[in-house]
Design a protein around this motif. Structure first.
Motif, short mmCIF file in Angstrom:
data_model
loop_
_atom_site.label_atom_id
_atom_site.label_comp_id
_atom_site.label_asym_id
_atom_site.label_seq_id
_atom_site.Cartn_x
_atom_site.Cartn_y
_atom_site.Cartn_z
N LYS A 228 47.01 33.34 47.10
CA LYS A 228 45.65 32.83 47.13
C LYS A 228 45.58 31.38 47.57
O LYS A 228 44.51 30.87 47.92
N GLU A 247 39.77 46.34 44.22
CA GLU A 247 39.68 45.06 43.51
C GLU A 247 40.77 44.09 43.96
O GLU A 247 40.56 42.87 43.97
N LEU A 250 39.51 42.59 47.10
CA LEU A 250 38.35 41.75 46.82
C LEU A 250 38.76 40.44 46.15
O LEU A 250 38.18 39.38 46.43
N ASP A 251 39.74 40.49 45.26
CA ASP A 251 40.21 39.27 44.61
C ASP A 251 40.71 38.26 45.64
O ASP A 251 40.46 37.05 45.51
N ARG A 254 37.75 36.80 47.78
CA ARG A 254 36.98 35.82 46.99
C ARG A 254 37.72 34.49 46.90
O ARG A 254 37.12 33.42 47.02
N ALA A 255 39.04 34.57 46.70
CA ALA A 255 39.85 33.35 46.61
C ALA A 255 39.86 32.59 47.93
O ALA A 255 40.09 31.37 47.95
N LYS A 256 39.61 33.29 49.03
CA LYS A 256 39.61 32.67 50.35
C LYS A 256 38.21 32.29 50.81
O LYS A 256 37.98 32.05 52.00
N GLY A 258 35.26 34.11 50.21
CA GLY A 258 34.30 35.20 50.36
C GLY A 258 33.53 35.43 49.08
O GLY A 258 33.58 34.63 48.15
N GLY A 259 32.80 36.55 49.03
CA GLY A 259 32.00 36.86 47.85
C GLY A 259 30.70 36.10 47.79
O GLY A 259 30.11 35.94 46.72
N LYS A 260 30.24 35.63 48.94
CA LYS A 260 28.98 34.89 49.01
C LYS A 260 28.20 35.40 50.23
O LYS A 260 28.79 35.92 51.17
#
Length: 309
Positions: A228, A247, A250-251, A254-256, A258-260
């Motif tokens: 990460k 997941e 996705l983890d 998100r750490a990079k 993403g998730g927005k």
């Protein structure tokens, strides 16, 4: 047991699929067979690199920005990449190699590990006088690629992971449990056994080969923190019926960053794709889906895009 038999049947399907040209090179009634570019399958360079006690077999195709392809467990260059190389080598320098104990790279008395194989890839690039490259790894090759990014960041430009994990629990629990139950008897008569023997290996050593390759996955590992923190942009693709947990992918994204919502916050440099109707082995048979995504990722300007609102 029935799941492993199905898996091995799919391996046979994969072997056949990998011998076929991609859709944009397949012949039609209006296209003479001899127009399929056979020369595209001939390496511009091939040989053995002395790295870390290995005589590592490699091939180089095309020209342009270098892209390294790392194969999956029990595979070799033709089994994994025969239908991939002609497409990607049109505008890139493609470097393919066979990992420890695979294909024409003979095994040595060394523990089988992702870390060691990542160091081998680093040594190969130095042998080829390639300062940095994009790296794409499939399955086992994905684990090698993650470790390459962690251990040799100065040699990495961008990272592509297809159906690979950075922790043992990145696999679905039943998949992870299956590694310890696999043995050479299950591969009897399979394309994997046939290709192993075709390179002059002793059939009596085949069970030890299977056990050694699996040894990297039967011991728990977790590189989450290091992965990460990788600075290079990452493109990760899994199938919706893959062996990799949603997941897990996705983890990482998100750490990079993403998730927005990109329209509000802008696009991250890293990307995630979940291919529909795609299994772990199907990732290779559906290469015509992910190759355009990979090429766009590698060629794009990844400066953060401004939000629209």
């Amino acid at each position: 047991m029935k799941y492993l038999i199905t898996f091995l049947s799919l391996v046979a399907i994969l072997f056949v699929a990998c011998q076929q040209p991609p859709k944009d090179q397949q012949t039609t009634a209006a296209t003479p067979k001899d127009t399929v570019a056979k020369d595209s399958l001939k390496p511009a360079e091939s040989g053995y690199a002395d790295v870390n006690g290995l005589k590592m077999y490699y091939e180089v195709y095309g020209s342009g920005k270098p892209l390294v392809l790392l194969h999956g467990s029990f595979m070799n260059i033709p089994m994994n990449w025969a239908h991939i190389i002609p497409v990607l080598a049109k505008d890139r320098k493609i470097i393919v190699a066979e990992m420890q104990g695979h294909g024409r790279t003979k095994d040595i008395p060394r523990k089988f590990s992702y870390e060691a194989m990542a160091d081998d890839v680093s040594g190969l690039l130095k042998h080829l006088k390639v300062d940095s490259a994009d790296v794409l790894g499939y399955s086992m090759g994905g684990g090698i690629a993650f470790q390459f990014a962690v251990r040799h960041p100065e040699q990495l430009r961008r990272l592509v992971i297809l159906s690979g994990t950075y922790a043992h629990n990145g696999w679905w629990p039943d998949v992870e449990a299956s590694f310890a139950t696999m043995n050479a008897d299950m591969f009897k008569g399979s394309p994997i056994e046939k290709q192993y023997l075709s390179y002059g290996n002793d059939s009596a050593q085949f069970p030890a080969y299977i056990k050694k390759v699996l040894s990297a996955d039967v011991v728990p590992y977790d590189w989450s923190k290091e992965v990460k923190n990788i600075k290079a942009p990452i493109f990760m693709a899994i199938g919706d019926a893959d062996g990799v947990r949603y997941e897990h992918a996705l983890d990482l994204i998100r750490a990079k960053g993403g998730g927005k919502m990109g329209d509000i916050h802008g696009l991250p440099k890293s990307r995630l794709a979940i291919l529909p109707g795609t299994t772990h082995i199907g990732m290779m048979t559906h290469a015509d889906w992910w190759m355009p995504m990979v090429k766009d990722f590698l060629d794009s300007n990844l400066d953060p895009a401004p939000p629209m609102f």
